[in-house]
Design an enzyme around this catalytic site. Structure first.
Site, PDB file in Angstrom:
ATOM      1  N   PHE A  36       7.808   6.059  -2.190  1.00 42.54           N
ATOM      2  CA  PHE A  36       6.755   7.170  -2.169  1.00 42.54           C
ATOM      3  C   PHE A  36       6.237   7.852  -3.402  1.00 42.54           C
ATOM      4  CE2 PHE A  36      10.312   7.252   1.142  1.00 42.54           C
ATOM      5  CZ  PHE A  36       9.302   6.428   2.197  1.00 42.54           C
ATOM      6  N   ARG A  63      -6.283  13.480  -9.985  1.00 38.71           N
ATOM      7  CA  ARG A  63      -6.599  13.353  -8.631  1.00 38.71           C
ATOM      8  C   ARG A  63      -6.758  14.366  -7.828  1.00 38.71           C
ATOM      9  NH1 ARG A  63      -6.818   8.871  -5.193  1.00 38.71           N
ATOM     10  NH2 ARG A  63      -6.184   7.377  -6.701  1.00 38.71           N
ATOM     11  N   GLU A  75      -1.488   6.012   1.349  1.00 36.89           N
ATOM     12  CA  GLU A  75      -1.353   7.654   1.121  1.00 36.89           C
ATOM     13  C   GLU A  75      -2.206   8.517   1.990  1.00 36.89           C
ATOM     14  OE1 GLU A  75      -0.968   8.304  -3.651  1.00 36.89           O
ATOM     15  OE2 GLU A  75      -2.049   6.439  -2.938  1.00 36.89           O
TER      16      GLU A  75
END
Ligand code: LUZ
Ligand code: MOS
Length: 749
Positions: free
Chosen positions: A222, A304, A704
């Protein structure tokens, strides 16, 4: 289409680093970590540990033969603390012993004294003190300052979102095996084999070609093993080199929760300006990212966040500023979504706050401002093939949102002790690493003389099904049965210079490299077949495991063809490299096209709150998702459901708490993640006839984006809370724990 990981997982026969057969002479490492969040080591006495039974050696920074530096983007993180410590859980000493228990006991026997220094845990305090990881960054579009005056409504606010523990089932682990001379092989639970190879080489003062890193599979990651698998591999490698014996480290759950980084908590300020009809005209936001004590991947995560500041919406005037703030907490790291969930939470909070101020439904604002074809993002990229509106309206129509809302209102009118809430959550997520250079992958394909095929790529299998997708690509490209093909472990000897399996791009890029390699072999085989069958290569194809001339099966089997090729001395191996085309970004101008494409979708989330207990259930989540032409619908649906539930956890029950820099939620009894009992009814479907020319076999990345559907849960809960207390202003402080629910309903303002 099968996923070969499923059966061994179910039978318990799949091997992880901790399950590998024990090599002769195996030793075990344990780490003494800093008990203080900030200070100077004034006394360190390792002799009480060195004398204990079974202890092979005790290693400190002084024993590192190369550089004591594991930082990637910024070199600001020692493997073992030297003189100063910067967070609770920072490794200081490594103990190697014959049993894990003895190694841990010895580490605990080390005497250490730390002169504590003032520590900062709050990102705004860190920013005020000038403790930034890197200079702040600002993206802008249009002119916000000139726009506020022409808005009918302007609201401002502040939001908080918490950290999140990865809680991969397999904890961080590595096994280092010394070979001949200075050679070293490392079996690591990492998403980034090349990062482990590079950093271990640096720490040991060896060239990268002395070190092989191999990964069979991970028990989940993850993002938690993108940068943070490295120190544990380096610890094992250090011990193996010192002692010339194999050394393994497998963190206990508690060690892993205390010592490793998690999702970044963010604190943010926003200002949003709208026309009376709900059109958003201006958006200004500042993110204070809590980076922890070292850079790790924080600057990339911040980038991001900048790129996802406007969520699924087009806003003509934008100014986004992001600060990565250095605090005395464990370095926060990559986590599914990588800064985008934090940004989207602020955007959705602002929309909710604006709707509240205007006395309209937040859905109206959402719908009005969704991205359309040709709209431009603040980073300069134009929206191509937007499915934002399509997914949103498909949810509205298919799931009869108006009727659902009416039912919820009816429930709330007729129930005093429970109230229901509903929220739409649109997602738009850019696919590609924001660091352009990482968007490359490679594959190595062998066909053996019996016709069996072996595929190696840079992708790491971590339960996400990337191997099943690569298998499907290879079978498709060669035209043969998947049963003939195996997808191998990931090894830096077979595929070099791998990018981390991250950014949802593992199957896109490694699948593309696999396709190129298979096509190369296919072209060579066609020429052989043409010669054998005395026809032209153009007429040869392979379909469903049969060699065909035009549309007819030829009297030539795959096995025979391969043997003919081999005996004709034709190369049955191909290596290929893939680099995502077109993408570019100019950080000076903050403009470019950083993404190959975007993934779109919308979720409808329904929740019920118990007003006396403060407890709640997320009842149902219904989703329309753009998966392109899915490479494996079963795998993609699994990723969608898993991502959603992980997002729900982040927004509701998962509360990461620190007290004076100590993680006080470092056990499974104090940190609760969603289980099957709190998983809502999920109904998801993929947009019909979806397409994507920008990725392998017209598919779309899946890893994601679905996590961010979970953000809808916060706003569904908030709307239920407002049904109890219409007199109260909304709060924007995630996670929405039952404690927060009770305080909102019954606490003093
Ligand atoms: N990792 C990374 C990522 O290094 N760069 C990225 O852009 C990214 N995005 C999502 C997840 N991991
Ligand atoms: Mo990541 S958050 O390792 O894709």
């Amino acid at each position: 289409m099968s996923n070969r990981e499923i059966e061994p997982h179910t039978r318990g026969t799949s091997m992880f680093v901790g399950d590998l057969p024990v090599p002769a002479g195996l030793l075990h490492a344990a780490v003494l970590a800093s008990p203080a969040p900030h200070g100077r080591v004034v006394r360190l006495d390792t002799t009480p540990a060195a004398g204990l039974e079974g202890v092979a050696c005790v290693l400190t920074a002084a024993d590192i033969p190369g550089e004591n530096q594991i930082g990637g983007i910024i070199q600001d993180e020692p493997l073992l603390a030297e003189g100063e410590v910067h967070f609770v859980g920072q490794p200081i000493v490594v103990v190697i012993a014959d049993e894990p228990r003895r190694a841990r006991k010895a580490a605990a026997a080390i005497e250490i004294e730390i002169e504590e220094a003032p520590a900062i845990f709050d990102p705004r305090e860190a920013a005020a003190a000038g403790n930034l990881i890197a200079p702040s960054r600002t993206l802008s579009l249009g002119d916000v300052d000139a726009t506020w005056g022409s808005c009918d409504v302007v609201v401002e606010g502040r939001t908080e979102s918490g950290g999140q523990e990865h809680l991969y089932l397999e904890t961080q682990s590595a096994l280092a095996l010394p070979g001949e001379g200075q050679r070293l092989k490392i079996l690591s639970s990492t998403q980034a084999p090349t990062a482990v190879q590079r950093i271990v080489a640096r720490v040991l003062g060896l060239p990268m070609n002395a070190i092989e890193v191999e990964v069979a599979r991970l028990g989940g990651a993850f993002g938690g093993k993108e940068d943070q698998a490295t120190p544990w591999a380096a610890v094992a490698a250090l011990g193996a080199v010192k002692l010339g014996r194999p050394v393994r480290i497998v963190l206990t759950r508690n060690e892993d929760m205390r010592m490793t980084g998690k999702r970044h908590p963010y604190s943010s300020d926003f200002k949003i300006g709208l026309r009376a009809d709900g059109t958003i005209l201006a958006w200004e936001v500042t993110y204070y990212q809590n980076a922890g004590a070292a850079a790790d991947l924080s600057p990339a995560i911040l980038e991001r966040s900048l790129f996802h500041a406007t969520g699924s919406y087009f806003i003509p005037n934008v100014r986004v500023t992001a600060l990565s703030c250095r605090t005395n907490l464990p370095p926060f790291t990559a986590f599914r979504g990588f800064g985008a969930p934090q940004a989207m939470f602020v955007m959705e909070s602002a929309i909710t706050r604006a709707a509240e101020a205007m006395g309209i439904d937040r859905l109206q604002i959402q719908h009005k401002n969704l991205l359309s074809e040709g709209d431009v993002f603040p980073y300069g990229m134009r929206v191509e093939r937007s499915n934002a509106r399509r997914a949103f309206t498909e949810v509205e129509e298919r799931f009869e949102v108006t009727r659902v809302q009416a039912e919820v209102e009816e429930h709330n009118r007729t129930h005093r002790l429970t109230k229901r809430g509903v929220a739409m959550m649109p997602v738009c997520f850019g696919i590609s690493f924001t660091s352009t250079f990482l968007n490359q992958a490679a594959a190595l394909v062998h066909v053996y003389t019996d016709g069996s095929v072996s595929v190696s790529t840079g992708a790491v299998e971590m339960g996400q099904g990337v191997n099943a997708k690569i298998l499907a690509v290879a079978a498709h490209a060669l035209g043969i049965d998947a049963d003939r093909i195996t997808v191998e472990t990931t090894s830096t000897l077979r595929v070099a210079n791998t990018s981390p399996t991250a950014a949802s791009s593992g199957a896109d890029m490694n699948g593309a490299a696999t396709e190129i390699a298979c096509n190369t072999i296919f072209d060579r085989l066609r020429a052989v077949a043409a010669q054998v069958l005395d026809t032209s290569a153009k007429r040869i194809s392979i379909h469903a495991d049969r060699i065909r001339v035009d549309e007819t099966d030829a009297a030539l089997s795959w096995e025979k063809l391969i043997w003919e090729a081999y005996t004709s001395r034709v190369n049955l191996t191909a290596q290929a490299h893939y680099a995502t085309p077109k993408i570019h970004y100019d950080k000076e101008r903050e403009q470019g096209e950083p993404f190959a494409y975007h993934v779109f979708g919308t979720a409808l989330v329904e929740a019920t709150v118990d007003g006396l207990r403060g407890t709640y259930t997320i009842d149902r989540v219904r989703i329309a998702h753009d998966a392109g032409r899915s490479l494996n619908p079963l795998v993609d649906m699994g990723q969608l459901e898993g991502g959603l539930v992980q997002g729900l956890g982040w927004m509701t029950m998962e509360e990461l708490l620190f007290a004076d820099g100590h993680n006080i939620t470092d056990t499974l009894s104090t940190y609760k993640i969603p289980d099957i009992m709190c998983t809502p009814e999920i109904e998801a479907h993929f947009l019909a006839d979806a397409d994507n020319p920008a990725a392998i076999l017209r598919s779309k990345a899946i890893g994601e984006p679905p996590l961010m559907y979970g953000i809808g849960a916060y706003f569904a809960l908030l709307s239920a809370l407002k049904a109890f207390r219409p007199d109260r202003e909304g709060i924007y402080q995630a996670p929405m724990t039952p404690e927060r629910v009770l305080m909102f309903l019954h606490g003093r303002t």
